[in-house]
Structures are given as structure tokens and as C-alpha cells.
Design an enzyme around this catalytic site. Structure first.
Site, PDB file in Angstrom:
ATOM      1  N   GLU A  36       0.821  -1.213   0.000  1.00  0.00           N
ATOM      2  CA  GLU A  36       0.000   0.000   0.000  1.00  0.00           C
ATOM      3  C   GLU A  36       0.852   1.260   0.000  1.00  0.00           C
ATOM      4  O   GLU A  36       0.533   2.236  -0.681  1.00  0.00           O
ATOM      5  CB  GLU A  36      -0.944   0.015   1.206  1.00  0.00           C
ATOM      6  CG  GLU A  36      -2.070  -1.016   1.134  1.00  0.00           C
ATOM      7  CD  GLU A  36      -2.989  -0.767  -0.054  1.00  0.00           C
ATOM      8  OE1 GLU A  36      -3.117   0.398  -0.479  1.00  0.00           O
ATOM      9  OE2 GLU A  36      -3.584  -1.737  -0.562  1.00  0.00           O
ATOM     10  N   CYS A 191     -12.828   1.652 -15.849  1.00  0.00           N
ATOM     11  CA  CYS A 191     -13.165   3.062 -15.665  1.00  0.00           C
ATOM     12  C   CYS A 191     -11.874   3.877 -15.666  1.00  0.00           C
ATOM     13  O   CYS A 191     -11.530   4.549 -14.696  1.00  0.00           O
ATOM     14  CB  CYS A 191     -13.933   3.253 -14.358  1.00  0.00           C
ATOM     15  SG  CYS A 191     -14.781   4.845 -14.214  1.00  0.00           S
ATOM     16  N   CYS A 198     -16.995   1.637 -21.030  1.00  0.00           N
ATOM     17  CA  CYS A 198     -18.285   1.577 -20.347  1.00  0.00           C
ATOM     18  C   CYS A 198     -19.102   0.355 -20.788  1.00  0.00           C
ATOM     19  O   CYS A 198     -19.958  -0.117 -20.041  1.00  0.00           O
ATOM     20  CB  CYS A 198     -19.064   2.869 -20.586  1.00  0.00           C
ATOM     21  SG  CYS A 198     -18.198   4.342 -19.969  1.00  0.00           S
ATOM     22  N   CYS A 201     -18.501  -2.317 -18.352  1.00  0.00           N
ATOM     23  CA  CYS A 201     -18.642  -1.939 -16.949  1.00  0.00           C
ATOM     24  C   CYS A 201     -19.889  -2.552 -16.316  1.00  0.00           C
ATOM     25  O   CYS A 201     -20.991  -2.426 -16.858  1.00  0.00           O
ATOM     26  CB  CYS A 201     -18.706  -0.419 -16.817  1.00  0.00           C
ATOM     27  SG  CYS A 201     -18.902   0.138 -15.111  1.00  0.00           S
ATOM     28  N   CYS A 207     -24.732   4.445 -13.711  1.00  0.00           N
ATOM     29  CA  CYS A 207     -23.702   5.490 -13.744  1.00  0.00           C
ATOM     30  C   CYS A 207     -24.274   6.767 -14.357  1.00  0.00           C
ATOM     31  O   CYS A 207     -24.681   6.794 -15.515  1.00  0.00           O
ATOM     32  CB  CYS A 207     -22.491   5.011 -14.546  1.00  0.00           C
ATOM     33  SG  CYS A 207     -21.168   6.239 -14.686  1.00  0.00           S
TER      34      CYS A 207
END
Length: 354
Positions: A36, A191, A198, A201, A207
Site C-alpha cells: 500500500e 473506468c 463503459c 462496466c 452510472c
DNA sequence: AAGCCGGGGAG
DNA sequence: CTCCCAGGCTT
């Protein structure tokens, strides 16, 4: 939420998500934490080789805590944002000294560790401990800004607060580990910043940006400002044994704690380098050989680096004290060097005639 | 709220 | 060239 955002995302993730990243193997809080930190403002493909080498050298948080900070910085060399490495090392000692070598399993305590903020703490809680926590990294910001058509740049406080609310709202109670990975994968793979897919998606049906055919408007872009131009001499000083002089940079500021080349003020002309070396470094040098300069860009300014090579014939004292040290080439390349300095010392440099 | 802090991938 | 990336810290 009743739109089943998380469910649709999870179903997509099972089929198309990234299930094989290095930090997914032998998953524990230490490995998740290191990944991370490395991934802050840094793309996955860049991080992977650094993560592998880092884990080879520092397999546990105790190995990291006991290591010299120079060793940590050398493994961070080229990755950038070196405060991350210094903070990582400090936090490792915190984990050992304050928590007996075991990572706290809640976000609030994790945030007391240097270098861990709200999103990173949540990521560790979710990924390592499987507990519910909402993350909000660059991927999630983009997904949520589009899905809810949130206007404005996420660096603005109000925009950020709104995005955090949506992030909390969508985070499910079950399968949180997979969900956090899923929404990041969606942002990274579908995205995307430009030309999002899209069609592929799983949440395009709800959306708002897609419905308005305005995905390109979200998230709002950062206001840009001109970066100042700076210039410096960088000296490649070689002694009679072929060693090169490096200078440790101050602990904070650009390239903090790294080893770099000694610099001179650009106000000096090329014909003044010899004098300046003697006066400021106590080194008697031969004629400088100018090397072709180049421009290096930081996040907030440009730096024109003008290198010069000088052979040192005699030391009169100053150097090799405190922050200056001579290194053989192979030793130098094992230190924590800034990326352009590593390149400069590695590549066969084209010389320009004086 | 704005600045500081790297380097590189991708367009 | 521009934009931004699994951000956090400092002022």
C-alpha cells in the site's frame, strides 16, 4: 443502497479482476502494508519489481525495523517520494516497539503509524484483516465521481468529503476484501482516465456520467500552475583510485536522505569550477570536462542538471568528512541514489566539447 | 487550503 | 508535451 452496486462489482471481479498480484500471495498485514505504501501515487506495474526485491531483503517487519535506513532507501531508489521509505522504516520500529511486532487490526490505531493515512489504513484493515472499511484512492475517486456525477476536483475539501460519503455508502458488510480490490480493479482496468470501456462496466446501468455521455468531465481536473525552472551544477569528482564523491542530502526536502552528487551554484561559470571545488570542497582538481546537461522534472519544479567531471589530484581536507564520502562505482550504485543520478553514473555519458 | 514530495506510464 | 497514479505530511 438498494442498487446492488457492490454485488454487481463483485460478480464482475470474480470473472475479470486481478487475482494474482504479488501482495496477494502469502497475504499478511506486513505485506499488505508495504504494498500500500509503495502504491501511493505509483502505478502497479512500477511497484511490482520493487515489492519483490523489498520482500526478499526484508521478509518481516522485524527485519525492516532492524535494518539501517540506508538499506531501506537503497531498495527505494528510483521509486520516488522517499519520505515513504523513511516513514516506512520508522513505522516498522513503531510496530515492533509499541505493538510487539503485530499490526493493529483497526484503522484508528493504524493511522497512528507514520505514513498511514485514512485510505491506507482502511486498505490494510480490509485487505489484511477482512474487516469492513471504506477506501478512497485515485481509482475509487474516479469511479465514484463518474457514477454519481460529482463535479469538481477531488483535491477540494467539499468534493473529497462527498466522495468519502459515497465510498462509505457502497462498501458492503460481506466480502470487503474482494470489494476493495474489485473497485480498484474497475478503476484501473475499465473506468480508466481516458476512454473508459463503459460497455464492459458492471455498473454502467446506474452510472450518471455514462447516462449523460459525460464520463470525460469526471473527476474534475486539478488546476494547473507553471512549474519554476531551476539549474544546478552536478560534479562527478573522481580520485586517483577511481572513486567518486557522493554527498548525503539533508533528511527532509527533495531526495531527503539519499546520496547524490555534490552540487555548485549555477552562478559559477564553467571556468570557475576548479576554484569553487578547491574553495568549497577542499579538492585540487584538473580541468573540468563538461557533460551534456539534461532536464529533470519534479512534481512542482523543473531542474536543469549540468554535469561536469573533474579528476581530483589532491585532497586538502574538507571532503570525506560528515556528509561527504568516496565510493567505488559498484558501491555507489548500491546506495540510495536519485533516479537521474543513477542514470548519470550508469550510462556512458556523451561528452560535449568545452 | 495550499504546498511539498519523484518517477514513470500512457496518451 | 500533459495528466495522473492503491496519498500523506507540513505549513
Amino acid at each position: 443502497m438498494t442498487d446492488r452496486f457492490a454485488d454487481k462489482l463483485l460478480a464482475w471481479y470474480d470473472q475479470h479482476g486481478r487475482h494474482n498480484l504479488p501482495w496477494h500471495h502469502d497475504r499478511n498485514a506486513y505485506r499488505v502494508w508495504v504494498s500500500e505504501i509503495m502504491l501511493q501515487q505509483t502505478q502497479v506495474t512500477t511497484v511490482i519489481p520493487y515489492f519483490e526485491a523489498f520482500m526478499e531483503r526484508f521478509p518481516t517487519v522485524r527485519d525492516l525495523a532492524e535494518a539501517p535506513v540506508d538499506d531501506v532507501l537503497s531498495h527505494w531508489s528510483g521509486l520516488g517520494y522517499y519520505a515513504r521509505a523513511r516513514n516506512l522504516h520508522k513505522a516498522a520500529t513503531q510496530v515492533v516497539d509499541e505493538f510487539g511486532g503485530e499490526f493493529p487490526a483497526n484503522a484508528e490505531t493504524l493511522e497512528t503509524l507514520t505514513g498511514i493515512g485514512r485510505s491506507t489504513a482502511a486498505a490494510i484493515v480490509a485487505q489484511a484483516f477482512g474487516k469492513r472499511a471504506a477506501i478512497l484512492d485515485g481509482n475509487v475517486k474516479r469511479v465514484l465521481a463518474r457514477h454519481h456525477a460529482v463535479p469538481g476536483w477531488p483535491g477540494r475539501t467539499g468534493v473529497l468529503r462527498q466522495l468519502w460519503e459515497y465510498a462509505e455508502e457502497h462498501t458492503p458488510d460481506e466480502r470487503v476484501r474482494d470489494y476493495t480490490q474489485a473497485i480498484m480493479d474497475l478503476g484501473a482496468m475499465v473506468c480508466t482516465r481516458s476512454k473508459p470501456e463503459c460497455n464492459a462496466c458492471p455498473v454502467s446501468d446506474t452510472c450518471q456520467a455514462f447516462a449523460r455521455n459525460e464520463t470525460h468531465l469526471y473527476p474534475g481536473s486539478k488546476p494547473k500552475k507553471a512549474k519554476p525552472e531551476k539549474t544546478t551544477w552536478m560534479l562527478i569528482l573522481e580520485d586517483t583510485e577511481g572513486r567518486v564523491l557522493l554527498e548525503r542530502r539533508p533528511p527532509s526536502g527533495i531526495w531527503g536522505g539519499l546520496w547524490s552528487l555534490p552540487e555548485l551554484d549555477p552562478a559559477h561559470g564553467a571556468d570557475e569550477l576548479q576554484q569553487a571545488c578547491e574553495r568549497e570542497l577542499g579538492l585540487e582538481c584538473h580541468e573540468p570536462e563538461l557533460i551534456s546537461g539534461f532536464r529533470h522534472t519534479f512534481s512542482h519544479y523543473h531542474l536543469h542538471i549540468q554535469p561536469a567531471r573533474l579528476s581530483v589530484q589532491r585532497q586538502k581536507g574538507v571532503a570525506e568528512s560528515g556528509r561527504f564520502q568516496w565510493f567505488y562505482p559498484d558501491q555507489a550504485l548500491n546506495m540510495g541514489l536519485p533516479a537521474p543520478i543513477r542514470t548519470l553514473l550508469t550510462e556512458p555519458e556523451q561528452t560535449a566539447l568545452l
